[in-house]
Each structure stands twice: as structure tokens, then as C-alpha cells.
Design an enzyme around this catalytic site. Structure first.
Site, PDB file in Angstrom:
ATOM      1  N   ALA A  29       1.030  -0.928   0.301  1.00 22.42           N
ATOM      2  CA  ALA A  29       0.189   0.195   0.123  1.00 22.42           C
ATOM      3  C   ALA A  29       0.993   1.132  -0.106  1.00 22.42           C
ATOM      4  O   ALA A  29       1.758   1.491  -0.533  1.00 22.42           O
ATOM      5  CB  ALA A  29      -1.056  -0.040   1.211  1.00 22.42           C
ATOM      6  N   ASN A  30       0.213   2.280   0.239  1.00 21.99           N
ATOM      7  CA  ASN A  30       1.207   3.965   0.240  1.00 21.99           C
ATOM      8  C   ASN A  30       0.248   5.055   1.839  1.00 21.99           C
ATOM      9  O   ASN A  30      -0.458   3.909   2.380  1.00 21.99           O
ATOM     10  CB  ASN A  30       0.903   4.205  -0.717  1.00 21.99           C
ATOM     11  CG  ASN A  30       0.067   5.007  -1.611  1.00 21.99           C
ATOM     12  OD1 ASN A  30      -1.097   5.877  -0.869  1.00 21.99           O
ATOM     13  ND2 ASN A  30      -0.625   3.911  -2.268  1.00 21.99           N
TER      14      ASN A  30
END
Ligand code: C5P
Length: 235
Positions: A29-30
């Protein structure tokens, strides 16, 4: 009640990060918080638009009067956006993962060996290679000419250098009408923060907005979208 500037207009907003599974318990993810996109969705709804917010996982409450569709992966987000068409305007703020794991494991991946480790930090005993494949580009596909192309498509760009030239090139490559670029280089606190500095680009205009709270940026963009639909300004 008085007619509002965006009443009768439908607006699609993407927001937040995406999560791409590695196995049932792990993902890639980020750091996107979703705050800028939620602020834009709220501001468009406050001007009377019918807003669909396609959101990756965030900790944020759904803004009042907004229809939120929760998604996890980029492919889910892409499908939810296509299902929301046609819309008058689309605003892509989501930090969509560029890559997904080609074949996520169906069961939790085991450690290489549940036995004493022989490797060192410098020379690990084993390694794992994940094959990543490219995700759909939602902004580029919404921008593509066709019967379902929204009248106005707005993208974002987070850049760490050469802000204006990279942003101009990105606006053209994606095919969107307006692009809001921000500098996320060292020292900036855009991710998860409350404020943002925007370089606003159209085909003909470049304007630097001063550092502003994300809510104010949301209202400024919603006002400009309303001005576009009322015929006061061009694309
Ligand atoms: O290419 P880059 O990720 O820098 O582009 C950022 C813009 O494109 C943002 O508006 C983002 O929401 C959108 N985007 C997208 N789908 C992707 C990648 C980016 O909609 N797969």
C-alpha cells in the site's frame, strides 16, 4: 431552497490509497490519507453536486451527503469508477498503486524455514521474489475520448522535482483537463497533513496556489468546477 451552483451535476471522486494483496494477511500500500479527496468530495456536495466517492481504505468519516463506495485494490477501484459512469466530472485524487502482485498466495506465506537462521544482514540465507504486474490507470481511462468521457476530468500529481515540467507532461499524457500538482519532496508534509501547496494547470494556464488547508483547496476546486459548468470559464 435556492438553486446551488452544482445542483443537477454528478461528480465522481477517487480517494485514498489502494491495497494490493501479497497473501491473505499482507499487502502493498502507500501513505495516502485520503484527506484531500474527502475534502473535495465534501466541497462538491456542499455546492449541491451528487457525489460518488470511490475510496480505498482510510480512517475518515464519509462526508455529509456523499455516496461512498469502499474498495481495496486498484482493479476494484477501476471497476467501481466505470460502474459510476456517466458523470459530469471526475476528480482522481487516489494514490493508486502502480503495481499488484501477479498471483497473490491463497494461504499465508510461510517463512522460508522455521529453523535457526544462517544468514546475516549482509548475506541473507534466502530471499523472496514477487512478480508485480501493472495496474489499470484510472485517470487515463476516464480521460480517454468516448461517449462516457466526463465533461471535466481532473487529476493530481505528486512530484519530488521539476514540478511544473513533470506536471505539464503528466497532464498531457493522462489526457485530463486540469491537473493539481504538489511537491512531496523532502521537507514537505503533504501525506496525512492538513495543508497542501498546489500548482494548478490547465491546457493554457499555470497558477501557483499558496499553501492552504486541504478543505480550502477542496472549496477552491469545487468553485472552479461550478464556474466551468455555468459557462464562466473554459476547460
Ligand atoms: O502517474 P501518477 O500516479 O503520478 O498519476 C497521478 C494521477 O493519476 C492521480 O490523479 C491519480 O489519482 C491517478 N492515477 C489513477 N490510476 C493509476 C495511477 C494514477 O487514477 N493507476
Amino acid at each position: 431552497p435556492a438553486r446551488q451552483p452544482l445542483s443537477g451535476r454528478s461528480v465522481l471522486v477517487t480517494a485514498g490509497p489502494t491495497q494490493e494483496p501479497i497473501d491473505p494477511v499482507r499487502f502493498i500500500a502507500n501513505r495516502s490519507s485520503g484527506r484531500q479527496g474527502y475534502a473535495i468530495a465534501a466541497a462538491c456536495a456542499a455546492l449541491g453536486a451528487e457525489v460518488t466517492l470511490v475510496s480505498g481504505p482510510t480512517n475518515l468519516p464519509c462526508p455529509e451527503g456523499v455516496r461512498r463506495i469502499d474498495v481495496t485494490t486498484a482493479c476494484d477501484m477501476d471497476a467501481a469508477c466505470k460502474a459510476a459512469l456517466p458523470v459530469d466530472a471526475a476528480i482522481c485524487t487516489a494514490a493508486v498503486g502502480d503495481w499488484r502482485v501477479a498471483e497473490p498466495a491463497l494461504q499465508k506465506r510461510k517463512k522460508p524455514h522455521e529453523k535457526p537462521r544462517t544468514g546475516t544482514a549482509a548475506q541473507p540465507a534466502s530471499s523472496l521474489t514477487l512478480t508485480l504486474v501493472e495496474n489499470p490507470d484510472i485517470l487515463a481511462s476516464l480521460s480517454r475520448p468516448g461517449p462516457d468521457r466526463p465533461a471535466l476530468v481532473v487529476g493530481f500529481a505528486a512530484e519530488t522535482e521539476a514540478l511544473e515540467s513533470h506536471a505539464r507532461e503528466k497532464r498531457q499524457r493522462k489526457g485530463c483537463d486540469w491537473l493539481l500538482a504538489n511537491d512531496v519532496g523532502a521537507g514537505s508534509s503533504v501525506f496525512g497533513g492538513d495543508r497542501n501547496t498546489i500548482l494548478f494547470l490547465t491546457a493554457t494556464e499555470t497558477t501557483l496556489w499558496p499553501e492552504l488547508p486541504k478543505a480550502t483547496i477542496g472549496r477552491a476546486l469545487a468553485d472552479r468546477i461550478a464556474a466551468f459548468f455555468s459557462g464562466h470559464i473554459a476547460r
